[in-house]
Design an enzyme around this catalytic site. Structure first.
Site, PDB file in Angstrom:
ATOM      1  N   CYS A   1       0.850  -1.111  -0.334  1.00 48.25           N
ATOM      2  CA  CYS A   1      -0.014  -0.212   0.023  1.00 48.25           C
ATOM      3  C   CYS A   1       0.870   1.405  -0.116  1.00 48.25           C
ATOM      4  O   CYS A   1       1.766   1.458   1.036  1.00 48.25           O
ATOM      5  CB  CYS A   1      -0.850  -0.086   1.372  1.00 48.25           C
ATOM      6  SG  CYS A   1      -1.932   1.596   1.617  1.00 48.25           S
TER       7      CYS A   1
ATOM      8  N   CYS B   1      -0.690   3.611  -6.305  1.00 47.01           N
ATOM      9  CA  CYS B   1      -1.790   3.272  -5.312  1.00 47.01           C
ATOM     10  C   CYS B   1      -2.005   1.810  -5.740  1.00 47.01           C
ATOM     11  O   CYS B   1      -1.987   1.430  -7.137  1.00 47.01           O
ATOM     12  CB  CYS B   1      -2.872   3.937  -5.307  1.00 47.01           C
ATOM     13  SG  CYS B   1      -4.408   3.280  -4.230  1.00 47.01           S
TER      14      CYS B   1
HETATM   15  N1  DGL Z   1      -3.809   0.523  -1.610  1.00 42.54           N
HETATM   16  C1  DGL Z   1      -3.784   1.750  -1.046  1.00 42.54           C
HETATM   17  C2  DGL Z   1      -2.431   2.433  -1.827  1.00 42.54           C
HETATM   18  O1  DGL Z   1      -1.745   1.888  -2.425  1.00 42.54           O
HETATM   19  C3  DGL Z   1      -5.150   2.402  -1.038  1.00 42.54           C
HETATM   20  C4  DGL Z   1      -5.258   3.678  -0.468  1.00 42.54           C
HETATM   21  C5  DGL Z   1      -6.401   4.077   0.548  1.00 42.54           C
HETATM   22  O2  DGL Z   1      -6.743   3.182   1.414  1.00 42.54           O
HETATM   23  O3  DGL Z   1      -6.715   5.222   0.297  1.00 42.54           O
HETATM   24  O4  DGL Z   1      -2.183   3.659  -1.270  1.00 42.54           O
END
Ligand code: DGL
Length: 274
Positions: free
Chosen positions: A74, A191
């Protein structure tokens, strides 16, 4: 040899493509995945609040799974909490998914690189500092154009499974148009959720824009850590791993979580019930 698991952490389904890529290439390694659906989305959160959420969840997951490596699958978590996590848990190697700016800096011809992520990722000094690292092969400075796409994070987490192709293409096109109007020829998916839309990004960006992500780099980095010191962190070659998918939040887990977990061969577990 070390048969302890590798722990992947994300706010939701975003890290699963990373986890899947790693599992396919390293089938003897045990994997645990934590989807922090209770605190989803991470992107709009204040940095201090998010760091404290991630520190306490990581501590709980270390007690529960005793991982040999932790992957922040993430970008939002990685740019916010990688440094405090390394300080708090110095005995565990961490791998972060951070925006793939370096390959983009070599690929761009216009000198303009789009970075698409959550609001937290785009505004964090970590991402801002990457711009300084962002010279092209002739030594000239490239420009980073950061755009937050919170609606795309929500779309993937909540609607991807049931969405029509047209809806997927439309949401991608909206952001490609922004970057194209600013003359960016390279876009970095910063993301992990956005990798679900890789096909649509490729279709909508062709032929003038290249789209990059960090998937391969993250798998390679984990493999590098496993292979260090004569492979002391590698699992035994005939080890038969049991992968686990942990969820935060209350029962019931949505049917889509059950489907995903059985499709990837995971045993599903609610973290709070342990
Ligand atoms: N998968 C997360 C990232 O790479 C998602 C972001 C979120 O939860 O807002 O930033």
């Amino acid at each position: 040899m070390n048969n302890r698991p590798i722990l992947f952490i994300d706010s939701g389904i975003g890290g699963l493509p990373y986890c899947r890529d790693f599992m396919q290439k390293n089938p003897q390694e045990e994997v645990c995945y934590l989807a922090d659906r209770q605190n989803f989305p991470y992107g709009p959160r204040d940095k201090d609040e998010l760091v404290s959420i991630i520190l306490s969840l990581t501590e709980k997951m270390i007690k529960t799974t005793d991982p040999k490596i932790i992957v922040l699958a993430c970008n939002t978590a990685a740019v916010s909490a990688l440094t405090p996590l390394r300080e708090r848990f110095p005995g565990i190697p961490f791998v972060g998914t951070v925006p793939a700016i370096k390959p983009a800096a070599s690929a761009t011809k216009t000198g303009k690189i789009g970075v698409l992520g959550s609001a937290r990722t785009i505004e964090d000094p970590y991402s801002q500092n990457l711009a300084e690292d962002c010279e092209n092969s002739d030594g000239a400075q490239n420009e980073l154009i950061g755009v937050a796409a919170p609606d795309m994070v929500e779309f993937v987490e909540k609607h991807y499974d049931t969405a029509e192709k047209k809806e997927k293409s439309n949401i991608v096109k909206k952001y490609i148009d922004i970057f194209r109007s600013k003359n960016a020829d390279t876009i970095v998916l910063a993301c992990t959720h956005f990798l679900y839309l890789t096909d649509e990004f490729k279709e909508e960006s062709a032929p003038d824009i290249k789209v990059l992500d960090s998937l391969e780099g993250v798998t390679k980095r984990i493999e590098f850590l496993l292979d260090e010191n004569d492979g002391e962190l590698r699992a035994e070659i005939d080890f038969e791993p049991v992968p686990w998918l942990f969820l935060t939040g209350e029962e019931p887990a949505d049917l889509s979580w059950h489907n995903r977990s059985s499709e990837m061969g995971f045993a599903l577990c609610l973290l709070d019930t342990i």
